[in-house]
Design an enzyme around this catalytic site. Structure first.
Site, PDB file in Angstrom:
ATOM      1  N   TRP A  49       0.832  -1.208   0.000  1.00  0.00           N
ATOM      2  CA  TRP A  49       0.000   0.000   0.000  1.00  0.00           C
ATOM      3  C   TRP A  49       0.866   1.257   0.000  1.00  0.00           C
ATOM      4  CZ3 TRP A  49       0.249   3.626   3.860  1.00  0.00           C
ATOM      5  CH2 TRP A  49       0.905   3.238   5.046  1.00  0.00           C
ATOM      6  N   PRO A  77       7.953   2.837  14.725  1.00  0.00           N
ATOM      7  CA  PRO A  77       6.964   3.443  13.832  1.00  0.00           C
ATOM      8  C   PRO A  77       5.705   2.588  13.708  1.00  0.00           C
ATOM      9  CG  PRO A  77       8.660   2.362  12.548  1.00  0.00           C
ATOM     10  CD  PRO A  77       9.086   2.250  13.997  1.00  0.00           C
ATOM     11  N   HIS A 103       9.262   7.271   7.418  1.00  0.00           N
ATOM     12  CA  HIS A 103       8.375   8.415   7.203  1.00  0.00           C
ATOM     13  C   HIS A 103       8.545   9.427   8.330  1.00  0.00           C
ATOM     14  CE1 HIS A 103       6.155   5.454   9.599  1.00  0.00           C
ATOM     15  NE2 HIS A 103       5.475   6.470  10.122  1.00  0.00           N
ATOM     16  N   VAL A 104       8.143  10.657   8.041  1.00  0.00           N
ATOM     17  CA  VAL A 104       8.296  11.800   8.949  1.00  0.00           C
ATOM     18  C   VAL A 104       6.934  12.449   9.150  1.00  0.00           C
ATOM     19  CG1 VAL A 104       9.347  14.091   9.165  1.00  0.00           C
ATOM     20  CG2 VAL A 104      10.694  12.204   8.235  1.00  0.00           C
ATOM     21  N   HIS A 105       6.634  12.803  10.386  1.00  0.00           N
ATOM     22  CA  HIS A 105       5.361  13.443  10.738  1.00  0.00           C
ATOM     23  C   HIS A 105       5.536  14.961  10.838  1.00  0.00           C
ATOM     24  CE1 HIS A 105       3.568   9.554  11.944  1.00  0.00           C
ATOM     25  NE2 HIS A 105       4.830   9.259  12.197  1.00  0.00           N
ATOM     26  N   ASP A 114      -1.876  13.615   5.797  1.00  0.00           N
ATOM     27  CA  ASP A 114      -2.023  12.326   6.473  1.00  0.00           C
ATOM     28  C   ASP A 114      -3.491  11.957   6.605  1.00  0.00           C
ATOM     29  OD1 ASP A 114      -2.162  10.344   8.788  1.00  0.00           O
ATOM     30  OD2 ASP A 114      -0.001  10.602   8.615  1.00  0.00           O
ATOM     31  N   TYR A 168       9.680   6.069  16.957  1.00  0.00           N
ATOM     32  CA  TYR A 168      10.360   4.797  17.174  1.00  0.00           C
ATOM     33  C   TYR A 168       9.655   4.137  18.349  1.00  0.00           C
ATOM     34  CZ  TYR A 168      13.658   1.075  17.590  1.00  0.00           C
ATOM     35  OH  TYR A 168      14.214  -0.172  17.597  1.00  0.00           O
ATOM     36  N   LYS A 212      -4.798  10.644   9.021  1.00  0.00           N
ATOM     37  CA  LYS A 212      -5.227  10.924  10.400  1.00  0.00           C
ATOM     38  C   LYS A 212      -5.794  12.337  10.551  1.00  0.00           C
ATOM     39  CE  LYS A 212      -1.925   7.815  12.536  1.00  0.00           C
ATOM     40  NZ  LYS A 212      -0.755   7.701  11.674  1.00  0.00           N
TER      41      LYS A 212
END
Length: 177
Positions: free
Chosen positions: A7, A114, A120-122, A33, A112, A35
């Site tokens: 995905w 994830p 990936h970075v938020h 995102d 950490y 979310k």
């Protein structure tokens, strides 16, 4: 998908979630995102109406590497610093241009452990405390600095994190359920 990351490959390669795309770089993408539930409808709200929208209080974007072989912070080395820095800058610029939110209002971090093992970075508003607890969130600016000091910083560092009650790993190591 039973642990499959197919995905994420579909998202990174633009076969899925194109309407969420904010930045498409050779090394990464930046997406809205999933979310971020209060975001204006992606397919029916013109992008110019996203700027200054009340939902920016819940801002949540995600930077995802296109590189294979990077699953989490432990895989990062000094050679990844240019990509990390470029992703952080591109995300902050896109957020400012698209939503009108200045970078001093954005937290940029990695988890950490994830949620899924493809690096990936938020990008979230400072007011959004979800997922950025000290036991889980690592600021990208700190990650960059640590890698510049030591190429294998995250490969060899002990990283403390919180396991939720009932987590399979917690049960395996004899923690309370």
């Amino acid at each position: 998908d039973n642990g499959s990351l197919s995905w994420i490959r579909n998202v990174v390669e633009g076969r899925k979630e194109r309407e969420r795309l904010l930045v498409d770089d050779d090394d990464f993408i930046i997406n809205v995102d999933t979310k971020w539930r209060s975001h204006p409808p992606l397919l029916t709200t013109p992008r110019e109406e996203w700027r200054g929208h009340p939902s920016t209080a819940d801002l949540y974007c995600l930077g995802i590497t296109k590189r294979d072989g990077l699953s989490c912070i432990r895989d990062l080395r000094r050679a990844h610093v240019p990509m990390l820095s470029a992703m952080e800058r591109a995300g902050l610029d896109a957020i400012r241009e698209t939503y009108g939110v200045d970078e001093d209002q954005i937290r940029v971090y990695v988890h950490y452990h994830p949620q899924f093992y493809h690096f990936h970075v938020h990008f979230t508003r400072l007011e959004n405390e979800s997922g950025c607890s000290v036991e889980r969130g690592h600021l990208v600016s700190d990650v960059v600095q640590n890698l510049e000091m030591d190429d294998e910083y995250y490969a060899k560092r002990t990283i403390t994190y919180k396991l939720p009650r009932g987590a399979p790993l917690l049960c395996l190591i004899g923690g309370s359920s």
